[in-house]
Each structure stands twice: as C-alpha cells, then as structure tokens.
Design a protein around this motif. Structure first.
Motif, PDB file in Angstrom:
ATOM      1  N   SER A 106       0.746  -1.077   0.109  1.00  0.00           N
ATOM      2  CA  SER A 106      -0.045   0.155  -0.267  1.00  0.00           C
ATOM      3  C   SER A 106       0.715   1.351   0.131  1.00  0.00           C
ATOM      4  O   SER A 106       1.046   2.275   1.147  1.00  0.00           O
ATOM      5  N   PRO A 107       1.796   1.333  -0.888  1.00  0.00           N
ATOM      6  CA  PRO A 107       1.398   1.150  -2.569  1.00  0.00           C
ATOM      7  C   PRO A 107       2.724  -0.334  -2.314  1.00  0.00           C
ATOM      8  O   PRO A 107       3.573   0.321  -1.905  1.00  0.00           O
ATOM      9  N   ASN A 108       2.673  -0.924  -2.987  1.00  0.00           N
ATOM     10  CA  ASN A 108       3.933  -2.428  -3.359  1.00  0.00           C
ATOM     11  C   ASN A 108       3.961  -1.261  -5.205  1.00  0.00           C
ATOM     12  O   ASN A 108       2.917  -0.979  -6.273  1.00  0.00           O
ATOM     13  N   ARG A 109       5.370  -1.167  -5.417  1.00  0.00           N
ATOM     14  CA  ARG A 109       6.136  -0.689  -7.103  1.00  0.00           C
ATOM     15  C   ARG A 109       5.226  -1.668  -7.929  1.00  0.00           C
ATOM     16  O   ARG A 109       5.036  -1.037  -9.232  1.00  0.00           O
ATOM     17  N   HIS A 110       4.747  -3.363  -7.934  1.00  0.00           N
ATOM     18  CA  HIS A 110       5.188  -4.108  -9.503  1.00  0.00           C
ATOM     19  C   HIS A 110       3.463  -4.318  -9.655  1.00  0.00           C
ATOM     20  O   HIS A 110       2.606  -4.932 -10.114  1.00  0.00           O
ATOM     21  N   ALA A 111       1.869  -4.271  -8.325  1.00  0.00           N
ATOM     22  CA  ALA A 111       1.465  -4.351  -7.924  1.00  0.00           C
ATOM     23  C   ALA A 111       0.770  -3.674  -7.398  1.00  0.00           C
ATOM     24  O   ALA A 111       0.635  -3.124  -6.253  1.00  0.00           O
ATOM     25  N   ASP A 112      -1.469  -3.428  -8.207  1.00  0.00           N
ATOM     26  CA  ASP A 112      -1.658  -2.285  -7.146  1.00  0.00           C
ATOM     27  C   ASP A 112      -2.801  -3.498  -6.683  1.00  0.00           C
ATOM     28  O   ASP A 112      -4.094  -3.707  -6.647  1.00  0.00           O
ATOM     29  N   TYR A 113      -2.280  -3.933  -6.106  1.00  0.00           N
ATOM     30  CA  TYR A 113      -2.983  -5.194  -4.396  1.00  0.00           C
ATOM     31  C   TYR A 113      -3.426  -4.670  -3.494  1.00  0.00           C
ATOM     32  O   TYR A 113      -2.977  -3.534  -2.721  1.00  0.00           O
ATOM     33  N   PRO A 114      -4.786  -4.574  -2.471  1.00  0.00           N
ATOM     34  CA  PRO A 114      -4.871  -4.620  -1.731  1.00  0.00           C
ATOM     35  C   PRO A 114      -4.277  -4.812  -0.802  1.00  0.00           C
ATOM     36  O   PRO A 114      -4.040  -6.593  -0.765  1.00  0.00           O
TER      37      PRO A 114
END
Length: 139
Positions: A127-135
């Motif tokens: 939240s955030p991750n550079r490689h994926a917009d995962y919750p």
C-alpha cells in the motif's frame, strides 16, 4: 507504505510447480494458488496469499531487516554451500535490504539448504507496492 514478511522452507523441486506459484488471470479460480504453501513466482504476489501466511508486519524498515537477519541465522546451519553465502555475507545482504526497503523495493532471499530443501524469506512493501496494485491482505 507498510511491510509484510513471508517465508517458506520446503523441497526445492517443488519450486518447479509453477501452476501453484502463479495466480491465474481473472476471472479464473485462484484456489490452487491461494492454497499452495509455495512462494509465488513474482515477489509482489505474496500480497495475494491469505493473511495467515504473513509471518510479521514490522512497523519500521529496521524491524523488517532484523526479521530478515533472524530468518537467515535460523537457516544458516543448514546452508548447502556456506562458503558461497560467506562471499556475500549477512552484513551486505542486510545493508542492501535496508536500502531497498527504504526506497519501497521488495526484498526476497532464496538459499539452497541441505537435503534438497530451499529456503526463502521476503519483505514486501504494501500500500503501495511498485509492481502491483493489490489491496493489503489484512485491511
């Protein structure tokens, strides 16, 4: 950003089971990926695993680095090639991990152990991750 820590130790040959290590594209059923204890192919995909897989959620980068050091030391007596690991050394690994995590970059280490086992530990930026917009898996 906050951090989640994951680890896995198991038969090294199980890492070849790529179907269990890749989340399927939507709308496919992800049960095999979610149920598998294997580490994902992409580091950021740890965030898709059930929250129970999280070993720790350190409050600071320093705490995350300490977690990595603890996991490394616990596995160290079983390293397959300790002389190879000594070339890198824990201090160098930790310095890079602290730098990377401080910049929002995930860290994952993988080391072969005796008897064909493999050890991996990871600290994932969430939240955030550079490689994926995962919750976040726990929010």
């Amino acid at each position: 950003m906050h951090l989640h820590c994951y680890s896995w130790t198991g038969a090294g040959e199980d890492r070849e089971l790529e179907g269990e290590r890749r989340p399927p594209p939507p709308p496919a059923d992800a049960d095999v990926f979610l149920a598998s204890p294997l580490p994902p192919m992409r580091t950021c995909d740890w965030l898709l695993k059930p929250a129970q897989r999280i070993d720790a959620s350190p409050a600071t980068v320093r705490e995350a680095v300490e977690w990595l050091a603890d996991r490394y030391r616990a596995a160290e007596p079983s390293f397959l090639r300790p002389e190879d690991e000594a070339r890198i050394g824990l201090a160098v690994r930790l310095a890079f991990a602290e730098q990377d995590l401080g910049s929002g970059v995930d860290v994952q280490w993988g080391i072969w152990l005796t008897a064909g086992r493999f050890f991996t530990c990871a600290v994932i930026c969430c939240s955030p991750n550079r490689h994926a917009d995962y919750p976040c898996p726990i929010r």
